[in-house]
Design a protein around this motif. Structure first.
Motif, PDB file in Angstrom:
ATOM      1  N   ALA A 140       6.076  19.783   7.541  1.00  0.00           N
ATOM      2  CA  ALA A 140       5.771  18.577   7.498  1.00  0.00           C
ATOM      3  C   ALA A 140       6.930  17.867   6.511  1.00  0.00           C
ATOM      4  O   ALA A 140       7.271  16.547   6.900  1.00  0.00           O
ATOM      5  N   ASP A 141       6.861  18.387   5.551  1.00  0.00           N
ATOM      6  CA  ASP A 141       7.875  17.866   4.466  1.00  0.00           C
ATOM      7  C   ASP A 141       9.285  17.716   4.722  1.00  0.00           C
ATOM      8  O   ASP A 141      10.001  16.618   4.633  1.00  0.00           O
ATOM      9  N   ALA A 142       9.409  18.626   5.272  1.00  0.00           N
ATOM     10  CA  ALA A 142      10.985  19.239   5.712  1.00  0.00           C
ATOM     11  C   ALA A 142      11.503  17.800   6.781  1.00  0.00           C
ATOM     12  O   ALA A 142      12.621  17.571   6.619  1.00  0.00           O
ATOM     13  N   ARG A 143      10.715  17.414   7.359  1.00  0.00           N
ATOM     14  CA  ARG A 143      11.298  16.336   8.751  1.00  0.00           C
ATOM     15  C   ARG A 143      11.666  15.167   7.923  1.00  0.00           C
ATOM     16  O   ARG A 143      12.973  14.469   8.619  1.00  0.00           O
ATOM     17  N   VAL A 144      11.524  14.784   6.873  1.00  0.00           N
ATOM     18  CA  VAL A 144      12.244  13.406   6.279  1.00  0.00           C
ATOM     19  C   VAL A 144      13.457  13.716   5.633  1.00  0.00           C
ATOM     20  O   VAL A 144      14.265  12.830   5.355  1.00  0.00           O
ATOM     21  N   THR A 166       0.869  -1.127   0.045  1.00  0.00           N
ATOM     22  CA  THR A 166      -0.035   0.022  -0.095  1.00  0.00           C
ATOM     23  C   THR A 166       1.000   1.342   0.074  1.00  0.00           C
ATOM     24  O   THR A 166       2.041   1.208   0.272  1.00  0.00           O
ATOM     25  N   ASN A 167       0.319   2.254  -0.440  1.00  0.00           N
ATOM     26  CA  ASN A 167       0.865   3.631  -0.529  1.00  0.00           C
ATOM     27  C   ASN A 167       0.992   4.017   1.221  1.00  0.00           C
ATOM     28  O   ASN A 167      -0.015   4.079   1.749  1.00  0.00           O
ATOM     29  N   LEU A 168       2.367   4.151   1.506  1.00  0.00           N
ATOM     30  CA  LEU A 168       2.439   4.327   2.772  1.00  0.00           C
ATOM     31  C   LEU A 168       2.153   5.928   3.469  1.00  0.00           C
ATOM     32  O   LEU A 168       2.362   6.913   2.490  1.00  0.00           O
ATOM     33  N   ASP A 169       1.272   5.747   4.308  1.00  0.00           N
ATOM     34  CA  ASP A 169       0.961   6.996   5.300  1.00  0.00           C
ATOM     35  C   ASP A 169       2.106   7.956   6.027  1.00  0.00           C
ATOM     36  O   ASP A 169       2.581   7.114   6.913  1.00  0.00           O
ATOM     37  N   LYS A 170       2.207   9.062   5.436  1.00  0.00           N
ATOM     38  CA  LYS A 170       3.391   9.809   6.159  1.00  0.00           C
ATOM     39  C   LYS A 170       3.180  10.775   6.685  1.00  0.00           C
ATOM     40  O   LYS A 170       2.012  11.526   6.812  1.00  0.00           O
ATOM     41  N   ILE A 171       4.041  11.744   7.530  1.00  0.00           N
ATOM     42  CA  ILE A 171       3.896  12.809   8.240  1.00  0.00           C
ATOM     43  C   ILE A 171       3.477  13.858   7.302  1.00  0.00           C
ATOM     44  O   ILE A 171       2.723  14.602   7.402  1.00  0.00           O
ATOM     45  N   GLY A 172       4.355  13.714   6.048  1.00  0.00           N
ATOM     46  CA  GLY A 172       4.348  14.780   5.077  1.00  0.00           C
ATOM     47  C   GLY A 172       4.717  14.211   3.821  1.00  0.00           C
ATOM     48  O   GLY A 172       4.346  13.048   3.633  1.00  0.00           O
ATOM     49  N   LEU A 173       5.132  14.937   3.001  1.00  0.00           N
ATOM     50  CA  LEU A 173       5.157  14.488   1.326  1.00  0.00           C
ATOM     51  C   LEU A 173       4.021  13.529   1.019  1.00  0.00           C
ATOM     52  O   LEU A 173       3.950  12.494   0.360  1.00  0.00           O
ATOM     53  N   HIS A 174       2.820  14.252   1.312  1.00  0.00           N
ATOM     54  CA  HIS A 174       1.762  13.189   1.106  1.00  0.00           C
ATOM     55  C   HIS A 174       1.405  12.918  -0.381  1.00  0.00           C
ATOM     56  O   HIS A 174       1.030  11.740  -0.495  1.00  0.00           O
ATOM     57  N   SER A 175       1.605  13.731  -1.329  1.00  0.00           N
ATOM     58  CA  SER A 175       1.670  13.068  -2.637  1.00  0.00           C
ATOM     59  C   SER A 175       2.442  12.642  -3.272  1.00  0.00           C
ATOM     60  O   SER A 175       2.548  12.261  -4.564  1.00  0.00           O
ATOM     61  N   CYS A 176       3.618  12.209  -2.457  1.00  0.00           N
ATOM     62  CA  CYS A 176       4.950  11.592  -2.948  1.00  0.00           C
ATOM     63  C   CYS A 176       4.568  10.236  -2.484  1.00  0.00           C
ATOM     64  O   CYS A 176       4.922   9.806  -1.371  1.00  0.00           O
ATOM     65  N   ASP A 177       4.248   9.299  -3.574  1.00  0.00           N
ATOM     66  CA  ASP A 177       3.746   7.954  -3.383  1.00  0.00           C
ATOM     67  C   ASP A 177       5.383   7.137  -2.716  1.00  0.00           C
ATOM     68  O   ASP A 177       6.209   7.325  -3.235  1.00  0.00           O
ATOM     69  N   THR A 178       5.043   6.502  -1.678  1.00  0.00           N
ATOM     70  CA  THR A 178       6.099   5.672  -0.972  1.00  0.00           C
ATOM     71  C   THR A 178       5.457   4.446  -0.700  1.00  0.00           C
ATOM     72  O   THR A 178       4.362   4.342  -0.090  1.00  0.00           O
ATOM     73  N   ILE A 187      16.394  12.350   7.115  1.00  0.00           N
ATOM     74  CA  ILE A 187      16.465  10.959   7.210  1.00  0.00           C
ATOM     75  C   ILE A 187      16.801  10.059   5.766  1.00  0.00           C
ATOM     76  O   ILE A 187      17.750   9.308   6.001  1.00  0.00           O
ATOM     77  N   TYR A 188      16.143  10.544   4.845  1.00  0.00           N
ATOM     78  CA  TYR A 188      16.339   9.784   3.711  1.00  0.00           C
ATOM     79  C   TYR A 188      17.570  10.296   2.865  1.00  0.00           C
ATOM     80  O   TYR A 188      18.147  11.356   3.128  1.00  0.00           O
ATOM     81  N   GLY A 189      18.093   9.511   1.716  1.00  0.00           N
ATOM     82  CA  GLY A 189      19.144  10.042   1.091  1.00  0.00           C
ATOM     83  C   GLY A 189      20.447   9.967   1.911  1.00  0.00           C
ATOM     84  O   GLY A 189      21.489  10.669   1.971  1.00  0.00           O
ATOM     85  N   GLY A 190      20.233   9.064   3.009  1.00  0.00           N
ATOM     86  CA  GLY A 190      21.632   9.054   3.906  1.00  0.00           C
ATOM     87  C   GLY A 190      21.019   9.919   5.082  1.00  0.00           C
ATOM     88  O   GLY A 190      21.042  11.115   4.945  1.00  0.00           O
ATOM     89  N   SER A 191      20.802   9.416   6.374  1.00  0.00           N
ATOM     90  CA  SER A 191      20.361  10.165   7.424  1.00  0.00           C
ATOM     91  C   SER A 191      21.364  11.021   7.824  1.00  0.00           C
ATOM     92  O   SER A 191      22.799  11.065   7.622  1.00  0.00           O
TER      93      SER A 191
END
Ligand code: FAD
Ligand code: FAD
Ligand code: FAD
Ligand code: FAD
Lengths: 385, 385, 385, 385
Positions: free
Chosen positions: C360-364, C203-215, C367-371
């Motif tokens: 909300a988008d900023a928080r990730v 499923t498309n994961l539910d995230k804090i932000g980046l809502h329309s970026c499917d993960t 983390i990603y792309g190397g924390s």
């Protein structure tokens, strides 16, 4: 603090009399002492006369038999008024060394040292740290080797950063007595009366702050110490040191809070008086917000410091909680001093202003008595057991 | 920095020769100078001999006609090696006062002062701040009143926190010459050769750091100055001061970055060598992470400082961007010094360790040359126009 | 950025046309997409039509043969305008996967994938992370085992947090192909066209932000892939991944800076308009100081991001410097978003306000792309070699 | 907390039964509720059945006649377990509105509302904030004008960000009743039973977090309210609001602390279990240090929150101290959540992980109930009086 109202009253009076003492005996001379890098020897005697040394020790040993609340109140008064060097000197003599003696000394040792420490006749120092071993206490190289012929231990090694190093009349020296076991089981404390053959004091070290709190290297070369000089049991020194850590850390924490409280008060005063741009410094929102933040931080730390003080008095302060107190209060102290200094502008950088001293003095609080990193090691280990 | 490779090479050589100078002329004496609160007078001449003073000034005035890159490279070298007091002394003499003279002085003033400033024969000071007016420069009370009879201005007032206050041979004094207009239009700069009747130097002020950078109060009582001593036009002093702000702030920013870079290098060295717990301090993840953070911060500030330096050289550095450089680089300097000091443990608090000095020296960077708050006022106003 | 004035002009136009595209094609729909957790499939085609996908790829493969400055300008525009989900989608497709193909793909692979990626016909994903292995990429469990009979690799494993996981038409899967050597020498990249037998999207994961970026999680069960699907050489996957790290990290850093710049602009606007206490929010000194601080931080990061972009274009951006860019820019992004949100009061917490999304988008980004921690490991190791 | 051991036992049991309730009635559904943006209406009744609503209200009004310790213990349990939306819903209904009624309501109002609030039959909301007036409460535009003919007030205005806005059965509306005096003397509270003619609920607002805590705009157009609906005295509304501030702020502070404590516990658990690089996340020194720091911060805030809770119960919590509690605990909550989330890596960003929710929920705590800036205004003013 959950005290009866009489207790509160008593503590209040104590704090007032300590304040009065500072005004009379210290205020006019402190700048000079800071310049010369030491307090005068007889200040110790004056402190003793006032009952400001070793109040916790039972009357039979020259003290007043009070709780820790008394010692901390006295020492905090020095911190609050900006005499952090004196607070540091006393913390070692009073809350650390006196407690080792009281809790682990032989009756003879107690009878000899404590009353004289209480009058200021004898000044104590505790020598753990060495040039190559600070946080890693077990890595010390000072050795006490028993010599049958002389029926004494031969002490060899050098210590550094020792508070009261210039003034001290005796030194509690931490030394290895058994190299065949884990250091934690082969370390012994020796009470060394100085001067003594083979003992030498290094120069009074130049520091960023705490200028009138003497700090020195101490050298021991074939110094002879008899078994009677052992404090506590042989090879049990590490345990003794550990057992008194909560108290040692709490006193640093309490001093941190008192120092913040004193400085915030002065800063509030200053910003109200300082005029610029046709108004006062107090009228700028940045000033108000910065002061609101630091006052809040100090207030919160006070709450925790008081809770820990209560726990200590009840015998319930564990090492982890005390480490939290030291870590938290001294880190916040650093932040608060930095903000307050800034509000003083250029004056904040001039040593004659108490904020300048308080700032410089504060920096060491995160280092000695167990550095912030060591506190985190202890707290982290406990959390993640 | 976008330099040709020859430029790079040249700057490299300059930096090396400045480093060499420090090793030969400063390293062994700096601790003494810091203790005595001043550098020796003849160090200025030695600096002059090396061409380290006023390189930007055209050759006809005794300089080398270089760009700002030369002066900043020289001064940054002192900062990088931990001689921040000297960097501060030079910054005032070289990048500030020489530029006022160069850009606003009469031909006669330029011919008289610049060559001698370049050799170190004359040392300059700039006196804006007064006990009751720092950030609020327009609130100064020093007055220069024209006296027909004596055909001269009578200068009255006192200045404080003046760098080079003990050594200076002339002072650029900021004084009010017209009280009937907005201060920004009634302020004049006077070049006052000292000593002179009515002029007195206060004591060398005791500071948290920058110990060998002399800072003093200066008193002017009925000091007579002729019209020829006016720097720039009468009543236009404020504009002149404003016009040189970007450069003054950038040099502070650049020094901040160089100081961080130097200290980080030393800290990296130290943690690799310090042994504890059977390993090195470098092996702890906290050490690695802290150093990664500070190195990153320094690197980022360097990028911005370089961009601003380029802009300045191209004549495009505006006051707002320069204020950002000062604010950002000095705030980060404070953080970086604090972290590095901590890694040195107790040694970090001992003045003989360069980190201890660098920490103490850093604190003033957020205050002088326009405090962080003043930078924010400027930047904020610009944003919210 | 050291560009000629034509380049500047071109980049300016590009940025304007991307902005225009956003206004026309995104602005009115973004809230809906964010709610439904995905951008519409045909947005990719529209982006392709505009030449916004793969501009760096040479014309022969469907691109425009531009420098990195073009891709970053386009993607930063989305970030600046608050469409961080799209920026994230593109970053993976464009700056990451296209580069792998371009630099390591066979001619056939390049001819097949790149032109279609450029038009938006094919969307790519890169699948490294697994539920039990993120930072520790070498710890992945996905295995590709060669099966002689089927003359193909059998791919088994599950991946998680895969950007473009719902939309992707092919996935670059990181799998182990040799378990007998150090993982860094036994990892291979496979291009897997999906859907394919044995492949399933979670499923498309539910995230804090980046809502329309499917993960999404992606599952591979006995998926067959031929040798022709290998990207680069067999067992050399780790090296390939490493070689593109600077670019991947820089694009995250650049997005961080653009997002800050966009949000600061909006916040400045907001505080000027918001009325309270008979004045505007902009009039409070706290507002001015906070904005001055964040604007300064953004400006400084911009300087460093630009320097790194220049280095990348010149082929000189090393992994350590790129890691510093990612660490620094994303950490500062976090701080800046937090401060700006606060200035919006309750509105800052409402998703319809761009600041709420940007926060909300900023928080990730840390983390990603190397924390951030992984960046510190890299930087720290390099410092302490 | 200085409780007798029976009290402690009782509080312990209460906390356990609230935990049990969460496990049975909430745990399995919370994710769904968060998605749908609301808790089910009957959860209120279930809460009422358990005695979890209005415990402080005397038995005659349907409560249990407990101290504040009970309500805070219940609400903190929701926060600790990650059900912050419910904690927020309850805080308003229980600790805020019930207290207004209890302390200022007429006997009739108390008899009518309190028992039904205690069972969950009636849900309350408090409507102060308006689109154009939040921190500046005195700037509200909602007006209640007395209309002789209808013998009632006509209420006009719109409110926003109203917690329980979708579910509420009555709203305490703050409105101006006298425009000729200072707002602080012309504001009245009205209890408006809804639905009622002229009243409309806006949509349930989309927020960064607190997803199942409904927040709405409320519109009042010529809504008629009789004098009997006035809560407290006419024109005295501002005073009433002010009088309950300490309690409102303390409950936010207490929730902040409980939330941190819950999340730290989960993070500790997570890092022990997460494996990477051949070890556990717990084994890295950074993990240990970060957790040590956040655990220390939470512990210190707990100390202060407890002190304030004690003061409140004794009737001695003043507005300034309560403001410090809100400021300090919510600011620290923000930091702690940020650090803990980071330790979860990518999982920390996925809504299904409690840390992701707790992080998103935490952000509003520094805004509502009086923003951090408003707290600083109060504290600063008090300091600089
Ligand atoms: C003014 C002053 C007064 C003092 N008074 C006394 C005194 O009276 N008696 C006495 O015995 N000592 C005294 N000390 C010494 C003091 O206790 C030590 O300085 C302190 O314990 C730190 O030891 P160190 O200086 O050797 O630093 P080190 O132990 O070398 O530490 C260097 C750095 O490493 C960090 N570190 C240590 N271990 C770890 C780890 N495992 N992981 C990560 N980081 C780590 C430390 O926190 C520090 O940041 C005093 C020091 C000062 C400055
Ligand atoms: C070592 C040293 C060397 C110096 N050298 C020189 C020199 O060579 N020549 C010279 O002329 N001066 C010199 N100075 C003075 C220096 O420039 C001033 O100290 C500085 O400008 C600040 O002024 P102040 O000390 O009067 O502080 P104030 O102006 O009194 O400032 C006090 C505090 O208020 C803040 N503040 C000011 N205005 C506002 C506002 N509007 N809103 C909010 N906050 C505000 C300041 O930032 C500061 O935190 C030196 C100072 C030092 C310490
Ligand atoms: C929105 C989103 C999109 C993503 N898109 C993709 C994608 O398209 N493709 C893809 O392959 N992956 C993707 N990822 C995964 C992302 O790259 C990983 O989440 C990230 O690398 C961290 O790995 P992890 O989540 O397993 O955390 P972990 O590796 O478990 O890390 C947990 C924590 O430990 C810290 N840590 C790790 N190692 C150390 C150490 N040695 N010392 C100290 N601390 C350490 C980490 O910094 C972190 O704080 C995405 C993630 C998110 C959230
Ligand atoms: C989830 C949620 C639930 C809420 N529930 C309710 C509820 O049930 N009932 C209700 O009535 N309200 C409720 N509120 C509203 C809340 O109380 C307000 O949002 C809050 O008081 C801030 O007001 P504002 O949003 O209008 O921001 P503003 O007042 O516009 O503030 C904007 C910014 O300016 C700052 N600021 C304000 N004054 C000053 C000053 N003098 N100097 C410097 N800075 C200043 C603020 O701190 C803030 O950062 C809720 C809000 C949220 C987000």
């Amino acid at each position: 603090m959950h005290q009866t109202s009489e207790e509160k009253e008593e503590i209040n009076l104590l704090s007032k009399s300590a304040t009065e003492f500072c005004r009379k005996e210290i205020a006019d001379h402190y700048a000079t002492w800071e310049k010369q890098g030491n307090i005068p020897r007889d200040l110790w005697n004056k402190l003793g006369n006032q009952g400001f040394l070793l109040p916790e020790v039972p009357e039979e040993y020259g003290g007043l038999g009070t709780t820790f609340l008394y010692s901390t109140t006295i020492i905090e008064t020095f911190s609050r008024l900006g005499y952090n060097s004196i607070a540091a000197n006393l913390s070692v003599h009073d809350t650390i060394i006196a407690q080792y003696l009281l809790n682990y000394g032989t009756e003879k040792q107690k009878k000899h040292y404590l009353p004289k420490m209480a009058t200021g006749e004898l000044i104590g120092a505790i020598a753990m740290t060495e040039p190559a071993a600070g946080s890693d206490l077990q890595g010390i190289k000072t050795i006490a080797k028993y010599d049958r012929k002389q029926a004494a231990y031969q002490l060899n090694g050098s210590k550094t950063f020792i508070t009261n190093g210039q003034h001290c009349d005796f030194v509690v020296v931490v030394a290895k007595t058994n190299l065949d076991v884990k250091p934690s089981r082969g370390i012994t404390l020796f009470i060394v009366d100085v001067p003594v053959a083979g003992f030498e004091r290094g120069t009074n070290l130049d520091k960023i702050g705490l200028h009138s709190c003497d700090t020195s290297e101490l050298y021991f070369e074939d110094v002879l110490v008899t078994e009677a000089a052992i404090l506590g049991e042989k090879d049990q020194g590490f345990k003794i040191l550990m057992s008194e850590l909560p108290r040692e850390r709490l006193i640093v924490a309490n001093n941190a809070v008192a120092s913040m409280e004193g400085i915030i008060e002065q800063t509030v005063q200053y910003v109200k008086e300082r005029e610029l741009f046709g108004t006062t410094l107090a009228s700028f929102q940045n000033t108000q917000f910065v002061l609101a933040e630091v006052a809040t931080k100090a207030r919160v730390q006070r709450s925790f410091a008081n809770e820990c003080t209560n726990l200590l008095i009840k015998g319930e302060l564990d090492t982890v909680t005390a480490s939290m107190a030291k870590l938290s209060c001294t880190e916040v102290q650093g932040e608060v001093m930095d903000h307050c200094l800034q509000l003083f502008g250029g004056y904040g950088y001039m040593t004659e202003y108490p904020i300048a001293r308080a700032y410089a003095d504060a920096r060491v609080q995160r280092i000695y008595g167990g550095s912030s990193e060591v506190m985190k090691l202890i707290i982290g280990k406990n959390l993640l057991l």
